[in-house]
Scaffold this active site. Structure first.
Site, PDB file in Angstrom:
ATOM      1  N   ASP A 105       0.828  -1.206   0.000  1.00 58.09           N
ATOM      2  CA  ASP A 105       0.000   0.000   0.000  1.00 58.09           C
ATOM      3  C   ASP A 105       0.861   1.254   0.000  1.00 58.09           C
ATOM      4  O   ASP A 105       0.517   2.251  -0.608  1.00 58.09           O
ATOM      5  CB  ASP A 105      -0.939   0.009   1.211  1.00 58.09           C
ATOM      6  CG  ASP A 105      -0.179  -0.068   2.534  1.00 58.09           C
ATOM      7  OD1 ASP A 105       0.891  -0.704   2.569  1.00 58.09           O
ATOM      8  OD2 ASP A 105      -0.660   0.483   3.534  1.00 58.09           O
ATOM      9  N   ARG A 165       6.068   4.286   5.651  1.00 58.04           N
ATOM     10  CA  ARG A 165       5.732   4.220   7.066  1.00 58.04           C
ATOM     11  C   ARG A 165       5.775   2.768   7.568  1.00 58.04           C
ATOM     12  O   ARG A 165       6.053   1.838   6.807  1.00 58.04           O
ATOM     13  CB  ARG A 165       4.358   4.835   7.316  1.00 58.04           C
ATOM     14  CG  ARG A 165       3.183   4.073   6.744  1.00 58.04           C
ATOM     15  CD  ARG A 165       1.872   4.768   7.116  1.00 58.04           C
ATOM     16  NE  ARG A 165       0.715   4.092   6.529  1.00 58.04           N
ATOM     17  CZ  ARG A 165      -0.231   4.692   5.829  1.00 58.04           C
ATOM     18  NH1 ARG A 165      -0.147   5.983   5.593  1.00 58.04           N
ATOM     19  NH2 ARG A 165      -1.269   4.009   5.367  1.00 58.04           N
ATOM     20  N   GLU A 212       4.178   0.149   7.709  1.00 61.24           N
ATOM     21  CA  GLU A 212       3.074  -0.637   7.164  1.00 61.24           C
ATOM     22  C   GLU A 212       3.607  -1.478   6.007  1.00 61.24           C
ATOM     23  O   GLU A 212       3.953  -2.624   6.197  1.00 61.24           O
ATOM     24  CB  GLU A 212       1.921   0.273   6.725  1.00 61.24           C
ATOM     25  CG  GLU A 212       0.653  -0.500   6.437  1.00 61.24           C
ATOM     26  CD  GLU A 212      -0.574   0.405   6.388  1.00 61.24           C
ATOM     27  OE1 GLU A 212      -1.640  -0.136   6.075  1.00 61.24           O
ATOM     28  OE2 GLU A 212      -0.462   1.615   6.647  1.00 61.24           O
ATOM     29  N   ASP A 236      -6.140  -2.298  -2.414  1.00 67.55           N
ATOM     30  CA  ASP A 236      -5.249  -1.472  -3.222  1.00 67.55           C
ATOM     31  C   ASP A 236      -4.837  -2.216  -4.489  1.00 67.55           C
ATOM     32  O   ASP A 236      -4.822  -1.653  -5.593  1.00 67.55           O
ATOM     33  CB  ASP A 236      -4.001  -1.094  -2.419  1.00 67.55           C
ATOM     34  CG  ASP A 236      -4.311  -0.348  -1.142  1.00 67.55           C
ATOM     35  OD1 ASP A 236      -5.046  -0.909  -0.305  1.00 67.55           O
ATOM     36  OD2 ASP A 236      -3.822   0.769  -0.960  1.00 67.55           O
ATOM     37  N   TRP A 271     -12.163  -5.714  -0.520  1.00 64.52           N
ATOM     38  CA  TRP A 271     -10.840  -6.173  -0.102  1.00 64.52           C
ATOM     39  C   TRP A 271     -10.709  -7.658  -0.462  1.00 64.52           C
ATOM     40  O   TRP A 271      -9.876  -8.035  -1.273  1.00 64.52           O
ATOM     41  CB  TRP A 271     -10.642  -5.915   1.400  1.00 64.52           C
ATOM     42  CG  TRP A 271     -10.113  -4.556   1.723  1.00 64.52           C
ATOM     43  CD1 TRP A 271      -8.890  -4.265   2.252  1.00 64.52           C
ATOM     44  CD2 TRP A 271     -10.767  -3.283   1.560  1.00 64.52           C
ATOM     45  NE1 TRP A 271      -8.739  -2.900   2.411  1.00 64.52           N
ATOM     46  CE2 TRP A 271      -9.874  -2.280   1.997  1.00 64.52           C
ATOM     47  CE3 TRP A 271     -12.007  -2.896   1.079  1.00 64.52           C
ATOM     48  CZ2 TRP A 271     -10.184  -0.919   1.971  1.00 64.52           C
ATOM     49  CZ3 TRP A 271     -12.336  -1.534   1.045  1.00 64.52           C
ATOM     50  CH2 TRP A 271     -11.433  -0.572   1.478  1.00 64.52           C
ATOM     51  N   GLU A 325      -2.099   9.196  -0.772  1.00 64.57           N
ATOM     52  CA  GLU A 325      -3.130   8.392  -0.112  1.00 64.57           C
ATOM     53  C   GLU A 325      -4.426   9.173   0.067  1.00 64.57           C
ATOM     54  O   GLU A 325      -5.510   8.612  -0.059  1.00 64.57           O
ATOM     55  CB  GLU A 325      -2.608   7.936   1.251  1.00 64.57           C
ATOM     56  CG  GLU A 325      -3.572   7.075   2.034  1.00 64.57           C
ATOM     57  CD  GLU A 325      -2.958   6.561   3.330  1.00 64.57           C
ATOM     58  OE1 GLU A 325      -3.478   5.574   3.876  1.00 64.57           O
ATOM     59  OE2 GLU A 325      -1.941   7.155   3.795  1.00 64.57           O
ATOM     60  N   HIS A 344       1.033   6.223  -2.628  1.00 68.61           N
ATOM     61  CA  HIS A 344      -0.050   5.276  -2.376  1.00 68.61           C
ATOM     62  C   HIS A 344      -0.796   5.130  -3.698  1.00 68.61           C
ATOM     63  O   HIS A 344      -1.535   6.013  -4.089  1.00 68.61           O
ATOM     64  CB  HIS A 344      -0.974   5.874  -1.310  1.00 68.61           C
ATOM     65  CG  HIS A 344      -1.418   4.923  -0.260  1.00 68.61           C
ATOM     66  ND1 HIS A 344      -0.664   4.645   0.847  1.00 68.61           N
ATOM     67  CD2 HIS A 344      -2.550   4.195  -0.120  1.00 68.61           C
ATOM     68  CE1 HIS A 344      -1.310   3.799   1.627  1.00 68.61           C
ATOM     69  NE2 HIS A 344      -2.466   3.495   1.048  1.00 68.61           N
TER      70      HIS A 344
END
Length: 970
Positions: free
Chosen positions: A466, A470, A472, A479, A530, A741, A762
């Site tokens: 994604d 950061r 993540e 995505d 998702w 994002e 993003h």
């Protein structure tokens, strides 16, 4: 002399793949021809083992009458492990021509079966090295080889990440091997050809091991050792001699272990390298390892070793910094000029023990200071300590950063200015082949396209992450699924998504539920849009590449996902239970909420239908007729229940949001008058919002496609061309070099969205690229015939404010090109169609008599299949290059189509009432409502009405809506 040639041979998408475990590999090729309309009529494939002269044939397909030229299965005897197979292809075409044999290509098998492994998993002996210590491990082994080496291969893998060395040299240019899979269920191994590096006599192999994704810090600050707490290596070397013998060297407890200069390395946090701790010559023979620790055999919970499936991660580009400066806060900062993903490599000459620290970030704040707030707990810090022995060069080994700006601390003399020539940025991502191009005459749109591509490069790093900066960097399913059409235009993503889908399949729960991220390290599952990655992604790969095997492999997973949804709640035809992210990050969300206003059960039911339709269509492709019947019935009932639950009798959607209207249109949830009304109301929602969107992750990928599909292409163009907040070009004007994002990651006043979740790289909103390629440029395919076998060329000029555009796509069959150029007088369109395909071309607003192709009128040329329609001239052509030119009747003004004509259905009074709203005092409406339809341009020129084109459009919209309401009530 005529030209007909077979070229660009690939095996499993790749040119000359080394070390594959596919027992029936598929062969593809492209055809080059100098004649228009070339189609393959027959082909022949020959395969041989070891023998480049083809004196001994292992498999000869014979002459096969077929136009099939992609994914042709190898049909010979069972393949042997660790064997190189050479192959060649010839074809015959529809002009009775026969090619010469193609250039010879090859594939080489890996071990093919787990029984071929002789190695053991090894790790340092805990009596000598703490197995939980942070420094990267060094493992080494010396061995002696006899003369007469004919070939040598290394097969192996490691957990977490490894680098391989042989006789003092780094082996391969791959990074972050073995990549990230669902390690307990699937672990990739790699194959290396080291024939040239092996020596008769003494040799040494070295392995460097770091934590990586396997045991490093992921997801949360205290979250480590997700897959295991022990690094380990698993390698074997096969050396063949000219006397026919083979020698195998494996990882076992005779290896030695130590730590070295990498004293810390993490995906999120960066790397610390102390050059004073380097062990010079550690991977060479005759190195003194007397003080090194031993190794032990380590039991590992890994069930399946598979040959490398994805393309490797590599350095794909080197960028030079554009500036170095001191911020208002006093920090020395390097500007790479581009938000990139990778690493900074630098050179330095400094006294021993000098500590240089690099801290990476994406943007500067409104005061001009470097901004680290959006990194959450990721440190993105690289530290290097010099050994002080002259010029030193360093780049981190087992980490990557997302950054444009780098804060530099401790570099010698930096107070007098950094020597920029000593720094370069190395861009790192999965080394996919670039397949798509797009450009136009608008520089902001071109920058947007570049941002989309850079966003993909930054986030397609072994898995589709994604964000890359950061704490993540996870394979979020939504995505990936919303972006995949754009992704597969930009780059060849067959191997990339094949590998990731296999992880999705093994991480899917027994009840069919799909985790939020793949590989599954996040938990949580079951959200609409998702989990639908399980159906959408394999179907998109099939459509783009004609890859039936990926559909067959994933079909049970696709079916399990649909059946999971089906079991939710009391009504099997609605999905109105469970957790859903909804329209994530939509601008119509309530204060302090991430979730948009569109009803979550509305979204869930739409995606339920979408996945069911895909499953049905996949069953049709695979010849599963029972499932075709079952899921056709299920789909019909879902749509029926959706309309009962979410659509009023007059055709109004119960969820009055942009996203609700977008997905209802995009996924064919409404038909007839209700569909017309949904398209109309979507357009009205955009008009009311001054042509700005307020959609999130669910609505944004489809909004432009839905508008164009619904007859409001000009609105889609206006949406693209907006450059104030919120819009794609707003980001560009704010200096973005990747896609953000949030629509307001940087707000108009220069402040930031919340630090909690504010990535500047993003790619999800970059899904606008799919519409740009298909609608603005005009390259698409017939959805019933995959892989661009039948190409659709249909540029849409309506509402376009720029004068030219060009797109090219390297399909499985070859290069497709469409370039158009508008002047006030002419339309010029250039098209290239690859051999073994056909194309349907629309020349918008053309008339047959006006069209020139090359230097000839269309009517006297060699294109026989054409017809004039209300949209323009439609042609069907075969392969070749074509240049069309015709008069531009409307100049650069919007071109008006039949569905924007006045409809005479209201009585005189009703017409006057509506017209009075737009043109007070009008007294002659019959001229507008004549039974003879008039174009908007003609109506706007009526002096007695004194109407502008925009006013007439508004009148038409109101009239159509009133008529629609009346008919729906009836």
């Amino acid at each position: 002399m005529t030209l007909l040639k077979v070229e660009a041979l690939t095996c499993e998408y790749r040119s000359n793949p080394l070390g594959i475990d596919i027992k029936r590999p598929r062969i593809s090729w492209k055809i080059q021809s100098d004649r228009r309309g070339t189609m393959q009529k027959a082909y022949q494939i020959q395969v041989t083992a070891h023998d480049q002269n083809f004196t001994t044939i292992k498999w000869d397909s014979g002459i096969i009458e077929s136009d099939e030229s992609i994914h042709v299965d190898y049909g010979g005897p069972e393949l042997e492990p660790r064997t190189r197979y050479f192959y060649r292809v010839k074809v015959w075409d529809n002009f009775d021509r026969e090619t010469a044999w193609s250039e010879i290509a090859w594939w080489e098998t890996g071990l093919l079966d787990t029984s071929e492994w002789k190695a053991e998993w090894i790790t340092p002996d805990p009596e000598g090295i703490d197995p939980l210590s942070e420094p990267a491990f060094l493992l080494r082994k010396e061995f002696t080889l006899k003369p007469g080496i004919t070939s040598a291969r290394i097969y192996g893998t490691g957990v977490g990440l490894y680098e391989l060395y042989l006789n003092g040299e780094r082996i391969g240019d791959e990074l972050l091997s073995p990549g990230w899979t669902s390690y307990h269920k699937r672990l990739q191994y790699q194959t290396y050809n080291v024939t040239e590096q092996m020596l008769a006599g003494s040799n040494a192999i070295g392995i460097m091991l770091a934590d990586g994704w396997y045991k490093g810090n992921l997801v949360r600050e205290d979250n480590r050792n997700i897959y295991g707490d022990r690094r380990a290596a698993f390698f074997q070397i096969h050396v063949n001699y000219n006397d026919g013998t083979e020698e195998i060297i494996v990882t076992d407890n005779t290896w030695k272990a130590s730590t070295g200069p990498i004293i810390f390395s993490e995906i999120y946090h960066g790397e610390t390298y102390d050059a004073r701790l380097e062990k010079e010559g550690w991977s060479q023979s005759n190195y003194n390892d007397e003080n090194w620790a031993g190794t032990i055999i380590q039991e590992m919970p890994i069930t399946d070793l598979v040959a490398q499936e994805n393309v490797p991660t590599r350095v794909t580009e080197v960028l030079k910094p554009i500036d170095a400066f001191v911020t208002p806060a006093g920090d020395t900062v390097i500007d790479m000029g581009q938000n990139m993903v990778g690493r900074l490599r630098f050179k330095v000459n400094a006294p021993r023990g000098t500590q240089i620290v690099l801290k990476h970030a994406e943007v500067l704040d409104k005061d001009g200071n470097i901004y680290f707030g959006n990194l959450k707990f990721a440190k993105q810090t690289v530290e290097y300590i010099t050994k002080g022995e002259g010029l030193e060069t360093y780049a981190p080994h087992f980490t990557f950063q997302g950054f444009r700006y780098v804060k530099v601390e401790g570099y010698p003399g930096q107070e007098n200015g950094l020597p920029l020539e000593n720094f370069v940025g190395e861009v790192i991502h999965s080394d996919m082949e670039r397949t798509g191009e797009f450009e136009c005459s608008d520089p902001l749109v071109n920058r947007l396209q570049q941002n989309i591509v850079w966003g993909q490069r930054g986030n397609f790093l072994d898995v589709p992450t994604d964000c890359p900066q950061r704490s993540e960097r996870l394979g979020w399913t939504a995505d990936a699924q919303v972006f995949i059409p754009t992704a597969l235009f930009n780059y060849q993503g067959g191997p990339f998504f094949t590998k990731w889908l296999r992880d999705l399949k093994v991480d899917q729960l027994p009840d069919g539920n799909v985790p939020f991220v793949i590989p599954n390290v996040e938990g949580g599952m079951g959200s609409a849009a998702w989990g639908d990655a399980a159906t959408i992604i394999p179907w998109t790969v099939y459509q783009t590449y004609g890859d039936k095997r990926v559909l067959a492999e994933q079909f049970d997973s696709m079916k399990a996902w649909v059946e999971y949804i089906r079991k939710q709640g009391k009504n099997e035809y609605l999905w109105n239970t469970g957790f859903h992210f909804g329209d994530w990050l939509a601008l119509d969300a309530k204060e302090n909420s991430f979730v948009g206003a569109t009803a979550r059960d509305f979204i869930a039911t739409v995606f339920y239908a979408h996945s069911t339709r895909i499953l049905r269509d996949a069953a049709e492709v695979l010849g599963k007729q029972d499932e075709v019947q079952e899921y056709s019935f299920l789909l019909d009932n879902i749509i029926e229940q959706f309309n009962h639950e979410f659509v009023s009798p007059s055709g109004r959607l119960v969820s009055p949001t942009q996203t609700a209207h977008v997905i209802a249109l995009m996924f064919d949830m409404v038909e007839g008058k209700a569909k017309e009304r949904t398209a109309y109301e979507l357009n009205q929602l955009l008009i009311q919002n001054d042509y700005h969107l307020n959609t999130g992750f669910v609505g944004t990928p489809y909004i432009s496609l839905a508008l164009s599909k619904g007859g409001y292409h000009e609105t889609a163009v206006k949406l693209l061309m907006k450059d104030d907040f919120p819009s794609w070009l707003y980001q560009v004007k704010k200096g973005a070099t990747t896609v953000w994002e949030h629509w307001d990651s940087i707000k108009p006043d220069g402040s930031f969205w919340s630090d909690q979740m504010n990535s500047f790289n993003h790619y999800a909103y970059g899904s606008i690229g799919n519409w740009m390629y298909k609608a603005v440029a005009g390259i698409d395919m017939d959805p019933a015939i995959p892989a661009y076998k039948k190409i659709k060329i249909e540029p849409k000029f309506a509402g376009i404010s720029f004068t030219q555009a060009k797109a090219a796509y390297e399909s499985m069959y070859g290069r497709i090109l469409l370039s158009w150029h508008l002047t006030n007088e002419t339309v010029e369109i250039e098209v290239e169609i690859p051999a073994n395909t056909t194309a349907e071309i629309l020349l918008p607003k053309a008339q047959v008599a006006d069209v020139m192709e090359g230097n000839k009128p269309l009517v006297s040329g060699d294109i026989n299949s054409y017809m004039e329609t209300t949209e323009g001239v439609r042609l069907t052509v075969g392969s070749g290059s074509y240049q069309f030119r015709y008069r531009n009747e409307s100049g650069l003004r919007p071109s008006f189509t039949e569905d924007t004509r006045i409809i005479d259905f209201l009585d005189y009074k009703e017409a006057v009432d509506i017209l009075e709203k737009f043109a007070p005092g009008i007294t002659k409406p019959p001229a507008i409502f004549s039974t003879k339809a008039r174009s908007l341009k003609e109506l706007a020129e009526l002096e007695e009405a004194n109407l502008t084109v925009d006013k007439v459009k508004a009148i038409i919209a109101e009239l159509k809506m009133l008529k629609l309401e009346v008919e729906l009530v009836k």
